[in-house]
Design an enzyme around this catalytic site. Sequence first.
Site, mmCIF file in Angstrom:
data_model
loop_
_atom_site.group_PDB
_atom_site.id
_atom_site.type_symbol
_atom_site.label_atom_id
_atom_site.label_comp_id
_atom_site.label_asym_id
_atom_site.label_seq_id
_atom_site.Cartn_x
_atom_site.Cartn_y
_atom_site.Cartn_z
ATOM 1 N N LYS A 194 0.857 -1.197 0.000
ATOM 2 C CA LYS A 194 0.000 0.000 0.000
ATOM 3 C C LYS A 194 0.887 1.238 0.000
ATOM 4 C CE LYS A 194 -3.870 -1.913 2.462
ATOM 5 N NZ LYS A 194 -4.122 -2.470 3.761
ATOM 6 N N SER A 225 -13.732 -12.445 2.502
ATOM 7 C CA SER A 225 -14.951 -12.078 3.214
ATOM 8 C C SER A 225 -15.850 -11.366 2.203
ATOM 9 C CB SER A 225 -14.586 -11.209 4.429
ATOM 10 O OG SER A 225 -15.741 -10.838 5.119
ATOM 11 N N GLY A 228 -13.432 -7.731 -1.545
ATOM 12 C CA GLY A 228 -12.789 -6.477 -1.972
ATOM 13 C C GLY A 228 -11.287 -6.633 -2.182
HETATM 14 C C1 R5P Z 1 -6.975 -9.427 5.692
HETATM 15 O O1 R5P Z 1 -5.979 -9.112 6.281
HETATM 16 C C2 R5P Z 1 -7.281 -10.834 5.293
HETATM 17 O O2 R5P Z 1 -6.142 -11.608 5.110
HETATM 18 C C3 R5P Z 1 -8.133 -10.845 4.048
HETATM 19 O O3 R5P Z 1 -7.357 -10.351 2.962
HETATM 20 C C4 R5P Z 1 -9.340 -9.982 4.234
HETATM 21 O O4 R5P Z 1 -9.929 -10.216 5.482
HETATM 22 C C5 R5P Z 1 -10.329 -10.237 3.147
HETATM 23 O O5 R5P Z 1 -11.454 -9.435 3.359
HETATM 24 P P1 R5P Z 1 -12.337 -8.956 2.156
HETATM 25 O O6 R5P Z 1 -12.661 -10.161 1.327
HETATM 26 O O7 R5P Z 1 -13.560 -8.382 2.810
HETATM 27 O O8 R5P Z 1 -11.563 -7.936 1.405
#
Ligand code: R5P
Length: 295
Positions: A194, A225, A228
Site C-alpha cells: 500500500k 470475506s 474487496g
Molecule cells: C486481511 O488481512 C485478510 O487476510 C483478508 O485479505 C481480508 O480479510 C479479506 O477481506 P475482504 O474479502 O472483505 O476484502
Amino acid sequence: MAAFRVVACSNSYLLASRLAEKLGAPLIPVERRWFPDGELYLRIRGEPGRDAVVVQSLWPRPSEALLELLMVAGTLREKGVDRLVAVVPYMAYMRQDSEFNPGEVVSARRVATLLDAAGFDLIVTVDMHLHRFSSPAELFKTPVANLTAAPLLAREALMMGAENPVIVGPDEEAEQWARAAAEAVGTEYTVFEKHRISPDEVEVRPRDPGVVKGRDAVIVDDIISTGGTVARAARRLLEAGARRVYVAVTHALLVQGALAKIHSSGVASLYATDTVETPFSTVTVSGMLAEKLGG
Ligand code: R5P
C-alpha cells in the site's frame, strides 16, 4: 491413534467424515435443532469413547457455531472423554486483534479465552488469521497447531493448468501464505504493497509488477470475506500484464456480493478448501489434519 472417534458438529459434517475415513475412525454426528425461542438443541448421536476429536468450523453463524462447540466439548468430557482434541478448521473472530478504538472488545483474545476454558488437550486449526499476534501461543493457553493450506492451494493451481505461475499475496499480511505456496511449487511470489497518495487515498500495487507480466498469477490468501481485497488485486494484476488470474483461498466466506465483485474483476478461476463448505471447496484439508492427528 485409530482410537480416536470423530465427532462432527453441524458446520463441518463433510470435513469430519473425510477425516474419519482417513483416520479409519468412527464418525459421530451431532444433531442440531432449535427450540422455538431460538435456543440450540444439541444431541451427540453415538458413544464418544475415551479419545475424541470434535470438528467444528466457526463459519457460518460464527457465534452460534462457537457455542455449539463449547457445549458439545463439555458434554464429551462429562461422558468420560479423556483425550479431547478440537479441530477448528476456520477460527473466526481473529481479525479484531486490537483495541483500534477505545472500548472495543478484542474478540481474538476473548474467543481464545473461551476455547481455553473448554479444556481441550489440543486445538488444530488451519491458516488462523494472525496479524498483530505472531503466534497462537500469544493468545491461547491451550496448545494450538496452526496448519497451512497454502501448499495445497498452490499445487491445485498447477493441476488446473496454471502456466509459469507467480504466487501473489494481496496484502502484506498475506506474505506468509504466498511464500509457503511458492516454495511448495518452486516458483516466485510477490506481495501487494500500500502506498499513501494523500491523507485519504491509498494506492495498492504488487511489490514487483514486472514479475507478473505474461504469466498466470495465483492470488493466495487466508480469507475472502466481502471479496474487496482479491478483486482489487486481480484488477491490478491484469493491468500489470498478468495472463490469467486464479484466486485460491483457505476460507471462502463470500459475503456481501463477494462473488459478483470477484467475477467482474476478471478472475479466471476461484477455489478454496473445505475448512468452510461452499461450492468452491475443491481442495480438502482432511489429509493434513489426519496426518497431524497421527492417521
Ligand atoms: C486481511 O488481512 C485478510 O487476510 C483478508 O485479505 C481480508 O480479510 C479479506 O477481506 P475482504 O474479502 O472483505 O476484502
